[in-house]
Design a protein around this motif. Structure first.
Motif, short mmCIF file in Angstrom:
data_model
loop_
_atom_site.label_atom_id
_atom_site.label_comp_id
_atom_site.label_asym_id
_atom_site.label_seq_id
_atom_site.Cartn_x
_atom_site.Cartn_y
_atom_site.Cartn_z
N ILE A 90 2.38 9.15 -5.56
CA ILE A 90 2.49 7.71 -5.80
C ILE A 90 1.17 7.05 -5.39
N SER A 91 0.71 6.17 -6.26
CA SER A 91 -0.56 5.49 -5.99
C SER A 91 -0.35 4.03 -5.63
N VAL A 93 -0.58 9.43 -9.63
CA VAL A 93 -1.52 10.40 -10.19
C VAL A 93 -0.76 11.68 -10.47
N THR A 94 -1.12 12.33 -11.57
CA THR A 94 -0.46 13.57 -11.96
C THR A 94 -1.52 14.48 -12.56
N PRO A 142 0.85 -1.19 0.00
CA PRO A 142 0.00 0.00 0.00
C PRO A 142 0.89 1.24 0.00
N ALA A 143 0.67 2.09 -0.97
CA ALA A 143 1.56 3.24 -1.10
C ALA A 143 1.20 4.31 -0.07
N VAL A 171 -1.46 7.23 -13.89
CA VAL A 171 -0.46 6.80 -14.88
C VAL A 171 0.21 5.54 -14.34
N ALA A 172 0.12 4.46 -15.09
CA ALA A 172 0.77 3.21 -14.70
C ALA A 172 2.01 3.01 -15.57
N CYS A 173 3.12 2.69 -14.94
CA CYS A 173 4.39 2.58 -15.65
C CYS A 173 5.09 1.26 -15.33
#
Lengths: 326, 104
Positions: B34-35, B45-46, B13-14, B89-91
């Motif tokens: 950070i999510s 999220v940005t 969990p962030a 945004v997932a990276c």
């Protein structure tokens, strides 16, 4: 019974360790220089309001020339904010405001009164700081109403309703390097008077050098809750802390209870280190009616904005807590 | 090193930590929160106006604790609306992000 014992233990532990009533959010700071989409020098503090389910911060930042201006930030959760791409309010170019805002506009406080959002702020020029008032319906356009004090006066905060038929505000006329919290009244929001002192510095306390209103007052069943800032001049420079006081609902010049110890004191790195270190300074707090939780937004070290929370009842209790031991 | 398939990687969990990111050689740095963090992926999220596009390579800087940071190169795998102001945004990252002690 065990609950009572636990509460007492928690309270005593809090006093022994000097833990603050305000609980810092783990993600602090919430707005820093990196979050501002245009060039500026630093981030100071912010007025706060919740409008139609949206949290808004009216943030005082310092532009590259060194003047303070305001920009707006938006959030759905009250913690993660997006800052607008352009400032929303800059020093006026129209008289009479232009002369007295030549060095910037500072320390905004938002009050919702009779359906209109009022922004009381400090107009700063080489004549010194003085109070000014603006209003907005939509937070895109701000209409200046008047300059509402002579210099040197700052830390103005408008009450959210009339008191005995008059508008009321806190202000802080300076006397040399010291200053106390005063209250003034008005029939029309432009002409102010009948001023009287509300509370003074305490020589043997953390707020011994000067004090001023911080967030606009919050109406509670016990009285007006005011979060104020207090300054102590220390050998290494001033230390800005936040305190709480409870005032009579119908006569806010009457103090019902004033916390002996601060509700927030600089402890974290981001509060200790910055343009002006050892500063926590609030211009806005939001009461969540359903949970009775107060979200208090505060500037830290004149460099970033943070948020902390406290139960309203804990803040009220602290106002009547006269124990000196922290 | 054999890594487990991404979806089966343990997720932590962030906590509410900040992230900043930039396109390589771009002067502008964007910020976010950070999510979600896994061994070789990160989501954040940005602000909507700053959202990178799928497939884009970005430089990530993640706050990992008290004034400590990790830098990673990442490739944007997916974006989606988060709320009125933020996109998610997932990276995928070129090296491990979330495990303690791997920050050489």
């Amino acid at each position: 019974m065990s609950t009572m014992i636990e509460e007492c233990a928690t309270r005593n532990r809090s006093r022994l360790t000097g833990r603050d009533v305000i609980h810092r959010w783990e993600g602090n700071p919430i707005v820093s220089l990196e979050d501002i989409p245009f060039g500026c020098n630093t981030v100071f503090n912010a007025a706060a309001v919740k409008r139609q389910g949206e949290y808004l911060l009216l943030i005082r930042i310092e532009d590259k020339m060194g003047r303070s201006i305001f920009t707006l930030a938006h959030s759905e959760d009250g913690y993660r904010f997006v800052v607008d791409p352009q400032p929303v309010m800059t020093p006026s170019e129209t008289e009479p405001f232009a002369t007295y805002e030549a060095c910037g506009i500072e320390d905004p406080r938002i009050t919702l009164l009779d359906g209109t959002y009022y922004v009381m702020y400090t107009a700063f020029s080489h004549y010194g700081p003085r109070l000014a008032l603006a209003k907005t319906e939509n937070f895109r356009e701000f209409e200046r109403i008047a300059l509402i004090s002579e210099p040197v006066n700052k830390d103005g905060a408008l009450f959210p309703r009339k008191i005995n038929g008059r508008y009321a505000r806190f202000d802080r006329p300076n006397v040399g390097s010291t200053g106390n919290v005063w209250i003034s009244y008005s029939e029309d929001l432009v002409h102010w008077g009948q001023s009287e002192v509300v509370m003074t510095t305490r020589p043997d306390h953390w707020d011994c050098s000067r004090i001023g209103a911080s967030a606009p007052p919050i109406e509670t069943e016990k009285g007006w809750l005011e979060i104020y800032h207090g300054v102590k001049e220390a050998a290494a420079g001033p230390i800005y802390r936040l305190g709480a006081v409870m005032l009579d609902l119908e006569n806010p010049a009457r103090v019902l209870g004033r916390a002996a110890i601060p509700i927030l004191t600089p402890r974290e790195y981001y509060e200790r280190v910055g343009d002006i270190g050892n500063v926590v300074f609030s211009c806005g707090a939001i009461l969540e009616e359903q949970t009775r939780e107060v979200k208090m937004y505060y500037g830290a070290a004149d460099t970033c904005i943070c948020v902390g929370t406290a139960k309203l009842d804990a803040l009220i209790e602290r106002c009547f807590d006269q124990e000196d031991s922290a | 090193m054999n890594r487990p398939e991404r979806r089966s990687q343990p997720r932590r969990p962030a906590p509410a930590k900040r992230v900043s990111w930039a396109r390589p050689d771009a002067p502008k740095t964007c910020t976010g929160w950070i999510s979600d963090v896994a061994e070789s992926s990160v989501a954040f999220v940005t602000p909507r106006r700053d959202t990178p596009t799928v497939g884009e390579a970005i430089d990530l800087t993640l706050d990992t604790g008290r004034r400590s940071q990790r830098h990673r190169v990442a490739q944007v795998a997916r974006t989606a609306p988060h709320d009125r102001y933020f996109n998610l945004v997932a990276c995928r990252t070129d090296s491990e992000v979330g495990l303690p002690g791997n920050d050489a």
